[in-house]
Design an enzyme around this catalytic site. Structure first.
Site, short mmCIF file in Angstrom:
data_model
loop_
_atom_site.label_atom_id
_atom_site.label_comp_id
_atom_site.label_asym_id
_atom_site.label_seq_id
_atom_site.Cartn_x
_atom_site.Cartn_y
_atom_site.Cartn_z
N PRO A 38 -14.09 -33.79 -64.60
CA PRO A 38 -14.09 -34.91 -63.65
C PRO A 38 -14.47 -34.55 -62.22
CG PRO A 38 -11.86 -34.15 -64.04
CD PRO A 38 -12.73 -33.35 -64.97
N ASP A 61 -26.04 -34.35 -63.84
CA ASP A 61 -25.68 -35.65 -63.28
C ASP A 61 -25.46 -35.53 -61.78
OD1 ASP A 61 -25.77 -36.69 -65.82
OD2 ASP A 61 -23.61 -36.91 -66.05
N LYS A 83 -27.69 -40.89 -61.86
CA LYS A 83 -27.76 -42.30 -62.19
C LYS A 83 -26.69 -43.04 -61.40
CE LYS A 83 -29.41 -41.70 -66.95
NZ LYS A 83 -29.17 -42.00 -68.38
N GLY A 115 -17.43 -35.26 -66.69
CA GLY A 115 -16.49 -35.62 -67.75
C GLY A 115 -16.83 -34.95 -69.06
N ASP A 116 -16.91 -35.76 -70.11
CA ASP A 116 -17.22 -35.26 -71.46
C ASP A 116 -18.53 -35.88 -71.92
OD1 ASP A 116 -15.98 -34.01 -74.14
OD2 ASP A 116 -16.99 -35.90 -74.62
N MET A 197 -16.26 -47.14 -65.39
CA MET A 197 -17.36 -47.83 -64.71
C MET A 197 -17.09 -49.32 -64.55
SD MET A 197 -20.39 -45.83 -66.82
CE MET A 197 -19.55 -46.18 -68.38
#
Length: 300
Positions: A38, A61, A83, A115-116, A197
């Protein structure tokens, strides 16, 4: 090795690769789908750390911190595929082609995800693309934000007597609108619902849950930037969820359920600032890799 270059984002937004074919007699490349956790680098798994240390290419990311990216070799190529809502630097199809093309050139490719990889991370799509291209692909799980958020707030996602189940859902549809979820099932009591989200959709999500019968007094927790130094928490109720969410703007989780009554609103001192409460100071992350390599012999 085929020559690679990056065009400017304004020109095309594409990374130009070679032919995407393995050089004759060259070694096989590999793609690693790696969960970066995270945000707190100390929540990175040991396996993720070791894979990062040998990467040729890191495709990451936007939410992955520099502290984690710096684990990769200095010579490794970094490509951000950040993104944000309605703003993608690369399409998913372009990312898939990038992964397979680099691997087919014989490179160790790390696809580093917050995260995962398999929790709303589109890791399944990338795995399918690698399989279709005949590229070896492995997945390293990461700590998903919901686990870090609940742990830091002292709010268990499951709890005897108040949460016999936990459900992870997305806060928006692929088209960007309201998600099509089983609201009646999610409105049942004695369970925890984690919405990823969902910050911008907090009002319609709360309205759906209330309309399906979930009590407005149900405890709720919003966690922004879970596990990071700038983490923020808001303890509220389902009835107050929309108003509370309107004051936040960063990446956030909405968590609704009776067990959120245990949540602490004020973040405790960040472990890297206050010291480990166990009394054992953690080693710096970069030196941890050297320690691991030095101790590998003892496990053989």
């Amino acid at each position: 090795m085929a020559q690679r270059q990056t065009r400017s984002r304004r020109a095309s937004g594409l990374v130009v690769l070679g032919g995407g074919e393995r050089p004759p007699g060259g070694k096989a490349g590999i793609v690693w789908l790696v969960g970066a956790g995270p945000g707190d680098p100390e929540l990175l798994t040991l396996k993720a750390l070791k894979v990062l240390q040998k990467a040729d290419v890191v495709i990451h990311d936007g939410l992955v911190t520099d502290e984690i990216l710096d684990i990769a070799p200095a010579a490794a190529r970094r490509i951000s595929v950040a993104k944000r809502k309605s703003r993608h630097s690369y399409s998913q199809d372009e990312i898939n082609r990038m992964l397979t093309a680099f691997a087919l050139e014989g490179l160790e490719v790390v696809r580093l995800k917050g995260g995962d990889p398999f929790i709303f991370g589109r890791g399944g799509e990338e795995l399918e693309a690698c399989r279709a291209a005949g590229v070896d692909c492995h997945v390293i799980p990461g700590v998903t934000a919901a686990l870090a958020a609940g742990a830091a707030a002292g709010a268990p996602l499951t709890h005897r007597g108040s949460a016999q189940a936990v459900t992870f859902v997305t806060g928006h549809a692929s088209s960007g609108g309201e998600p099509d979820l089983d609201w009646e099932n999610l409105a049942r009591p004695n369970q925890t619902v984690v919405i990823y989200m969902g910050l911008s959709m907090a009002a319609p999500i709360a309205a759906r849950l209330l309309g399906a019968g979930r009590a407005g007094s149900t405890p709720a927790l919003i966690v922004e930037n879970a596990s990071r130094a700038d983490e923020r928490r808001v303890v509220t109720t389902l009835a107050g969820l929309a108003e509370a969410a309107a004051a936040l703007h960063g990446p956030a989780l909405l968590i609704v359920g009776e067990a959120m009554a245990l949540a602490q609103a004020l973040p405790t001192a960040h472990p890297r600032e206050s010291g480990d409460p166990s009394g054992l100071e953690a080693e710096p992350l970069l030196s941890m890799g050297s320690r691991i390599r030095g101790n590998e012999r003892s496990f053989k």
